[in-house]
Design a protein around this motif. Structure first.
Motif, PDB file in Angstrom:
ATOM      1  N   GLU A  83       0.842  -1.208   0.000  1.00 12.28           N
ATOM      2  CA  GLU A  83       0.000   0.000   0.000  1.00 12.28           C
ATOM      3  C   GLU A  83       0.875   1.254   0.000  1.00 12.28           C
ATOM      4  O   GLU A  83       0.666   2.174  -0.772  1.00 12.28           O
ATOM      5  CB  GLU A  83      -0.923  -0.033   1.217  1.00 12.28           C
ATOM      6  CG  GLU A  83      -1.922   1.102   1.298  1.00 12.28           C
ATOM      7  CD  GLU A  83      -2.954   1.077   0.169  1.00 12.28           C
ATOM      8  OE1 GLU A  83      -3.472   2.158  -0.148  1.00 12.28           O
ATOM      9  OE2 GLU A  83      -3.220  -0.021  -0.387  1.00 12.28           O
ATOM     10  N   LYS A  84       1.912   1.220   0.875  1.00  7.91           N
ATOM     11  CA  LYS A  84       2.778   2.401   0.987  1.00  7.91           C
ATOM     12  C   LYS A  84       3.608   2.586  -0.279  1.00  7.91           C
ATOM     13  O   LYS A  84       3.804   3.701  -0.752  1.00  7.91           O
ATOM     14  CB  LYS A  84       3.703   2.259   2.195  1.00  7.91           C
ATOM     15  CG  LYS A  84       2.965   2.516   3.491  1.00  7.91           C
ATOM     16  CD  LYS A  84       3.917   2.432   4.662  1.00  7.91           C
ATOM     17  CE  LYS A  84       3.162   2.739   5.952  1.00  7.91           C
ATOM     18  NZ  LYS A  84       3.693   2.001   7.091  1.00  7.91           N
ATOM     19  N   THR A  85       4.090   1.485  -0.831  1.00  7.92           N
ATOM     20  CA  THR A  85       4.901   1.560  -2.050  1.00  7.92           C
ATOM     21  C   THR A  85       4.031   2.009  -3.220  1.00  7.92           C
ATOM     22  O   THR A  85       4.463   2.780  -4.073  1.00  7.92           O
ATOM     23  CB  THR A  85       5.552   0.196  -2.340  1.00  7.92           C
ATOM     24  OG1 THR A  85       6.323  -0.184  -1.205  1.00  7.92           O
ATOM     25  CG2 THR A  85       6.456   0.251  -3.549  1.00  7.92           C
ATOM     26  N   LYS A  86       2.787   1.537  -3.214  1.00  5.51           N
ATOM     27  CA  LYS A  86       1.853   1.942  -4.261  1.00  5.51           C
ATOM     28  C   LYS A  86       1.695   3.472  -4.255  1.00  5.51           C
ATOM     29  O   LYS A  86       1.732   4.115  -5.289  1.00  5.51           O
ATOM     30  CB  LYS A  86       0.507   1.271  -3.991  1.00  5.51           C
ATOM     31  CG  LYS A  86      -0.591   1.678  -4.939  1.00  5.51           C
ATOM     32  CD  LYS A  86      -1.860   0.957  -4.552  1.00  5.51           C
ATOM     33  CE  LYS A  86      -2.999   1.366  -5.458  1.00  5.51           C
ATOM     34  NZ  LYS A  86      -4.157   0.494  -5.264  1.00  5.51           N
ATOM     35  N   LYS A  87       1.568   4.027  -3.064  1.00  4.35           N
ATOM     36  CA  LYS A  87       1.411   5.485  -2.950  1.00  4.35           C
ATOM     37  C   LYS A  87       2.656   6.204  -3.439  1.00  4.35           C
ATOM     38  O   LYS A  87       2.566   7.187  -4.163  1.00  4.35           O
ATOM     39  CB  LYS A  87       1.115   5.870  -1.484  1.00  4.35           C
ATOM     40  CG  LYS A  87      -0.322   5.630  -1.090  1.00  4.35           C
ATOM     41  CD  LYS A  87      -0.712   6.492   0.111  1.00  4.35           C
ATOM     42  CE  LYS A  87      -2.147   6.194   0.506  1.00  4.35           C
ATOM     43  NZ  LYS A  87      -2.242   5.269   1.647  1.00  4.35           N
ATOM     44  N   SER A  88       3.833   5.709  -3.020  1.00  5.18           N
ATOM     45  CA  SER A  88       5.054   6.450  -3.356  1.00  5.18           C
ATOM     46  C   SER A  88       5.461   6.250  -4.814  1.00  5.18           C
ATOM     47  O   SER A  88       6.135   7.077  -5.389  1.00  5.18           O
ATOM     48  CB  SER A  88       6.196   6.023  -2.433  1.00  5.18           C
ATOM     49  OG  SER A  88       6.784   4.827  -2.896  1.00  5.18           O
ATOM     50  N   PHE A  89       5.024   5.153  -5.410  1.00 10.16           N
ATOM     51  CA  PHE A  89       5.510   4.809  -6.750  1.00 10.16           C
ATOM     52  C   PHE A  89       4.401   5.001  -7.795  1.00 10.16           C
ATOM     53  O   PHE A  89       4.389   5.988  -8.542  1.00 10.16           O
ATOM     54  CB  PHE A  89       6.031   3.368  -6.695  1.00 10.16           C
ATOM     55  CG  PHE A  89       6.580   2.814  -7.977  1.00 10.16           C
ATOM     56  CD1 PHE A  89       7.315   3.603  -8.851  1.00 10.16           C
ATOM     57  CD2 PHE A  89       6.385   1.477  -8.304  1.00 10.16           C
ATOM     58  CE1 PHE A  89       7.834   3.074 -10.033  1.00 10.16           C
ATOM     59  CE2 PHE A  89       6.892   0.937  -9.478  1.00 10.16           C
ATOM     60  CZ  PHE A  89       7.610   1.749 -10.340  1.00 10.16           C
ATOM     61  N   ILE A  90       3.436   4.115  -7.809  1.00 12.26           N
ATOM     62  CA  ILE A  90       2.426   4.120  -8.865  1.00 12.26           C
ATOM     63  C   ILE A  90       1.537   5.374  -8.817  1.00 12.26           C
ATOM     64  O   ILE A  90       1.317   6.031  -9.833  1.00 12.26           O
ATOM     65  CB  ILE A  90       1.558   2.842  -8.784  1.00 12.26           C
ATOM     66  CG1 ILE A  90       2.442   1.593  -8.865  1.00 12.26           C
ATOM     67  CG2 ILE A  90       0.507   2.843  -9.881  1.00 12.26           C
ATOM     68  CD1 ILE A  90       3.283   1.483 -10.110  1.00 12.26           C
ATOM     69  N   GLN A  91       1.064   5.721  -7.623  1.00  9.60           N
ATOM     70  CA  GLN A  91       0.165   6.877  -7.565  1.00  9.60           C
ATOM     71  C   GLN A  91       0.880   8.177  -7.916  1.00  9.60           C
ATOM     72  O   GLN A  91       0.290   9.060  -8.540  1.00  9.60           O
ATOM     73  CB  GLN A  91      -0.519   6.944  -6.199  1.00  9.60           C
ATOM     74  CG  GLN A  91      -1.543   5.814  -6.066  1.00  9.60           C
ATOM     75  CD  GLN A  91      -2.283   5.791  -4.729  1.00  9.60           C
ATOM     76  OE1 GLN A  91      -1.971   6.566  -3.830  1.00  9.60           O
ATOM     77  NE2 GLN A  91      -3.229   4.891  -4.610  1.00  9.60           N
ATOM     78  N   ASN A  92       2.155   8.272  -7.551  1.00 10.68           N
ATOM     79  CA  ASN A  92       2.909   9.467  -7.935  1.00 10.68           C
ATOM     80  C   ASN A  92       3.119   9.516  -9.441  1.00 10.68           C
ATOM     81  O   ASN A  92       3.081  10.590 -10.053  1.00 10.68           O
ATOM     82  CB  ASN A  92       4.264   9.498  -7.231  1.00 10.68           C
ATOM     83  CG  ASN A  92       4.134  10.021  -5.816  1.00 10.68           C
ATOM     84  OD1 ASN A  92       3.104  10.577  -5.446  1.00 10.68           O
ATOM     85  ND2 ASN A  92       5.166   9.837  -5.023  1.00 10.68           N
ATOM     86  N   ILE A  93       3.318   8.365 -10.045  1.00 11.78           N
ATOM     87  CA  ILE A  93       3.481   8.330 -11.500  1.00 11.78           C
ATOM     88  C   ILE A  93       2.172   8.748 -12.167  1.00 11.78           C
ATOM     89  O   ILE A  93       2.157   9.559 -13.093  1.00 11.78           O
ATOM     90  CB  ILE A  93       3.917   6.921 -11.970  1.00 11.78           C
ATOM     91  CG1 ILE A  93       5.384   6.694 -11.576  1.00 11.78           C
ATOM     92  CG2 ILE A  93       3.744   6.748 -13.483  1.00 11.78           C
ATOM     93  CD1 ILE A  93       5.946   5.350 -11.945  1.00 11.78           C
ATOM     94  N   GLU A  94       1.076   8.228 -11.642  1.00 20.51           N
ATOM     95  CA  GLU A  94      -0.233   8.604 -12.189  1.00 20.51           C
ATOM     96  C   GLU A  94      -0.426  10.120 -12.145  1.00 20.51           C
ATOM     97  O   GLU A  94      -0.862  10.738 -13.108  1.00 20.51           O
ATOM     98  CB  GLU A  94      -1.353   7.928 -11.373  1.00 20.51           C
ATOM     99  CG  GLU A  94      -1.882   6.684 -12.056  1.00 20.51           C
ATOM    100  CD  GLU A  94      -2.752   5.827 -11.144  1.00 20.51           C
ATOM    101  OE1 GLU A  94      -2.977   6.181  -9.969  1.00 20.51           O
ATOM    102  OE2 GLU A  94      -3.188   4.770 -11.629  1.00 20.51           O
TER     103      GLU A  94
END
Ligand code: GDP
Length: 292
Positions: free
Chosen positions: A1-12
């Motif tokens: 969840e945390k990695t998703k926020k820092s990685f994928i959601q930031n890319i989005e």
């Protein structure tokens, strides 16, 4: 969840505004990837993939980037997730290496439980004879899991522990022998000599031992963990990585770069301090958590 926020959601967030792909978008993407700890090499690789996607017209605007990236990331995760070979029928010897504090002892305790639950006979070897606390901690894990442990006095020769443990494991028909090792990388040449000797002695008593040498890395240290791994890789031939403390970090992106940078897969991930908080690394599960 945390990695998703820092990685994928930031890319989005970065790509959403781009109706057309241009250099500025690549620069923004690069910045996001680097700050999410996936490393320089993997960032370059993924940017290269995106350029290919743009060329082949699979990516037409910013909104196409994340779905395209998902395919590339899943491929990278699969590359990293290679399970341990099944060595049923042999006394499998697993060396656990890594610097102090990364979670070596805890991982051994968790592995002891995992294998015991699979019906395997497990034994521990207290190969970190440098710190009395290491042996005491390992003894607690042995008691908790009700498995035997071989240990010597503080300051004893670690190779002698391995000699006794492998001889005893073989005699008792043990399936998995988990060997703790010292983690003092600042005395690198001594450690190298000690680990070499431990491996040699293990191989003398049990064919092919050590079958696995797993490097334990603390995920919360991000790309520093990868640099540390390179130092260790110079000292001993590694067969895989255990990535601990994934539960408390947004730096899980380092998982993508381990195989590319170190040449070995991630065998296990640690997701908490408890005895059950260890999982064989599952690429599909990790990808789901990142993209769903
Ligand atoms: P060692 O010095 O490498 O043997 O490290 P330890 O096994 O003593 O672990 C150091 C600290 O990290 C302890 O407080 C552990 O409970 C904690 N730890 C180990 N693995 C994990 C994990 O996967 N998640 C979390 N949150 N903590 C962990």
């Amino acid at each position: 969840e945390k990695t998703k926020k820092s990685f994928i959601q930031n890319i989005e967030t970065v790509v959403r505004g781009y109706a057309k792909i241009d250099d500025e978008m690549y620069e923004d993407l690069e910045a996001v990837m680097l700050t999410s700890d996936i490393g320089v090499e993997t960032t370059d690789y993924l940017l290269g993939k995106i350029r290919e996607g743009v060329k082949s017209k699979e990516i037409r605007d910013g909104n196409d980037v994340v779905p395209y990236l998902e395919k590339c990331v899943v491929e990278l995760l699969e590359e990293n997730a290679e399970p341990m070979p099944d060595r049923t029928g042999t006394t499998e010897v697993i060396f656990i290496v890594g610097v102090n504090g990364v979670g070596k002892t805890t991982t051994i305790g968790k592995l002891a439980k995992y294998y015991t639950q699979q019906g395997k006979k497990v034994m521990l070897a207290a190969g970190d004879t440098f710190r009395a606390a290491a042996s005491e901690q390992l003894t607690i894990w042995a008691e908790r899991n009700d498995v035997p442990i071989v240990k010597h006095q503080e300051g004893a020769d670690a190779a002698a522990v391995v000699f006794d443990a492998t001889a005893s494991a073989k005699a008792r028909g043990i399936d998995v022998l988990l060997v703790d090792t010292a983690g003092r990388l600042h005395t690198k040449s001594n450690l190298m000599e000690e680990l070499r000797k431990m491996a040699r002695v293990a191989g003398r008593n049990i064919d092919g031992a050590p079958h696995e040498t797993l490097l334990v890395l603390d995920a919360t240290t991000g790309q520093n963990a990868v640099s540390q791994a390179k130092l260790f890789g110079d000292v001993v031939p590694l067969t895989g990585v255990v990535l601990t403390k994934l539960d408390g970090t947004a730096k899980g992106g380092i998982i993508l770069s381990i195989k590319r940078e170190l040449g070995v897969p991630v065998r296990w991930v640690g997701v908490g301090e408890g005895a059950d908080d260890l999982r064989p690394f599952d690429a599909a599960q990790f990808a789901d958590a990142l993209f769903d």
